[in-house]
Design a protein around this motif. Structure first.
Motif, PDB file in Angstrom:
ATOM      1  N   ARG A   1       0.820  -1.226   0.000  1.00 26.64           N
ATOM      2  CA  ARG A   1       0.000   0.000   0.000  1.00 26.64           C
ATOM      3  C   ARG A   1       0.851   1.273   0.000  1.00 26.64           C
ATOM      4  NH1 ARG A   1      -4.084  -2.970   2.947  1.00 26.64           N
ATOM      5  NH2 ARG A   1      -2.987  -2.777   4.915  1.00 26.64           N
ATOM      6  N   ARG A   2       2.013   1.217   0.623  1.00 32.47           N
ATOM      7  CA  ARG A   2       2.869   2.407   0.727  1.00 32.47           C
ATOM      8  C   ARG A   2       3.696   2.672  -0.536  1.00 32.47           C
ATOM      9  NH1 ARG A   2       4.255   0.038   5.720  1.00 32.47           N
ATOM     10  NH2 ARG A   2       6.352  -0.301   4.926  1.00 32.47           N
ATOM     11  N   GLN A   3       3.794   1.706  -1.428  1.00 32.51           N
ATOM     12  CA  GLN A   3       4.652   1.865  -2.603  1.00 32.51           C
ATOM     13  C   GLN A   3       3.948   2.639  -3.705  1.00 32.51           C
ATOM     14  OE1 GLN A   3       7.709   1.094  -1.685  1.00 32.51           O
ATOM     15  NE2 GLN A   3       6.558   0.418   0.120  1.00 32.51           N
ATOM     16  N   ARG A   4       4.730   3.321  -4.516  1.00 33.66           N
ATOM     17  CA  ARG A   4       4.204   4.135  -5.625  1.00 33.66           C
ATOM     18  C   ARG A   4       4.392   3.465  -6.980  1.00 33.66           C
ATOM     19  NH1 ARG A   4       1.150   8.155  -3.363  1.00 33.66           N
ATOM     20  NH2 ARG A   4       2.299   9.088  -1.664  1.00 33.66           N
ATOM     21  N   MET A   5       5.254   2.444  -7.051  1.00 33.40           N
ATOM     22  CA  MET A   5       5.473   1.745  -8.309  1.00 33.40           C
ATOM     23  C   MET A   5       5.874   0.301  -8.039  1.00 33.40           C
ATOM     24  SD  MET A   5       9.144   3.212  -9.713  1.00 33.40           S
ATOM     25  CE  MET A   5       9.031   2.288 -11.215  1.00 33.40           C
ATOM     26  N   PHE A   6       5.708  -0.510  -9.080  1.00 35.98           N
ATOM     27  CA  PHE A   6       6.151  -1.892  -9.040  1.00 35.98           C
ATOM     28  C   PHE A   6       6.662  -2.269 -10.412  1.00 35.98           C
ATOM     29  CE2 PHE A   6       1.754  -2.177 -10.378  1.00 35.98           C
ATOM     30  CZ  PHE A   6       1.708  -3.225 -11.285  1.00 35.98           C
ATOM     31  N   PHE A   7       7.298  -3.423 -10.501  1.00 39.67           N
ATOM     32  CA  PHE A   7       7.813  -3.941 -11.759  1.00 39.67           C
ATOM     33  C   PHE A   7       7.177  -5.298 -12.012  1.00 39.67           C
ATOM     34  CE2 PHE A   7      10.878  -1.119  -9.908  1.00 39.67           C
ATOM     35  CZ  PHE A   7      11.318  -0.345 -10.967  1.00 39.67           C
ATOM     36  N   ALA A   8       6.742  -5.528 -13.251  1.00 37.08           N
ATOM     37  CA  ALA A   8       6.194  -6.825 -13.655  1.00 37.08           C
ATOM     38  C   ALA A   8       7.188  -7.457 -14.614  1.00 37.08           C
ATOM     39  CB  ALA A   8       4.837  -6.642 -14.326  1.00 37.08           C
ATOM     40  N   ALA A   9       7.600  -8.688 -14.322  1.00 34.04           N
ATOM     41  CA  ALA A   9       8.581  -9.393 -15.153  1.00 34.04           C
ATOM     42  C   ALA A   9       7.976 -10.698 -15.660  1.00 34.04           C
ATOM     43  CB  ALA A   9       9.846  -9.685 -14.348  1.00 34.04           C
ATOM     44  N   SER A  10       8.169 -10.940 -16.960  1.00 38.70           N
ATOM     45  CA  SER A  10       7.642 -12.158 -17.573  1.00 38.70           C
ATOM     46  C   SER A  10       8.546 -12.592 -18.718  1.00 38.70           C
ATOM     47  CB  SER A  10       6.218 -11.918 -18.098  1.00 38.70           C
ATOM     48  OG  SER A  10       6.234 -10.907 -19.102  1.00 38.70           O
TER      49      SER A  10
END
Length: 189
Positions: free
Chosen positions: A17-26
């Motif tokens: 909830r506190r994060q502003r971004m994430f990374f998706a890897a595939s």
């Protein structure tokens, strides 16, 4: 330093909830590995073993091609402010494309039935492993805000323009893998 968890407990939910971004890897066999940064604005923890994010129309659709071919997906969050931590969610993913029953149900539950401008699919992840690590090497950054560029671009394109763009740019991956994105225009409107 790494710790393994079977589920997304409340402590890890709070970190997300506190994060502003994430990374998706595939990736899929024989394909390039794709890593995409995403805003957490459209990220949802659905349960202790499932998450989803609403994916906006972009220049490619590598994730959906890889999910169709292979299914493996990793989502990673990094603490860019506060205490250092990296959290990875490993599992199997799938896409629910714009216009599908699953897409519409997701919108009804999380967006009052109204798709954000440019929405093209929901990426769902069934989490098999939650892994945290120290994050000591992640630099500190200050969050300034979301970029309005993608929304403005989608608004300028309009629904018909987005349908055509998806048809041209989102039907196959860089490696020629089909994304599974519906081709019928009525699925996008």
């Amino acid at each position: 330093m790494a710790k393994r968890f079977e589920t997304i407990d409340e402590s890890r939910r709070e970190f997300i909830r506190r994060q502003r971004m994430f990374f998706a890897a595939s990736a899929a066999e024989g394909s390039r590995i794709n890593i995409s940064p995403r805003s957490t604005e459209h990220f949802h923890v659905l349960s202790d073993r499932s998450v989803a994010y609403l994916d906006l129309t972009g220049s490619g659709s590598e994730t959906s091609a890889h999910l169709k071919a292979d299914g493996r997906l990793t989502i990673m969050f990094c603490a860019f402010e506060g205490a250092p931590l990296i959290l990875r969610l490993y599992g199997r993913g799938r896409s629910a494309f714009h216009g599908s029953e699953a897409f519409e149900a997701f919108l009804a539950e999380h967006y009052d039935g109204k798709a954000p401008v440019g929405a093209r699919q929901i990426v769902l992840l069934d989490v098999e492993l939650v892994l945290t690590s120290c994050g000591f090497g992640v630099p500190l950054f200050d969050y300034v805000g979301e970029r309005p560029t993608l929304t403005r671009w989608a608004e300028k394109k309009g629904e018909e323009g987005l349908v055509e763009y998806r048809r041209e740019k989102n039907s196959v991956s860089l490696d020629g893998l089909p994304t599974g994105m519906p081709e019928a225009a009525d699925l996008f409107t």
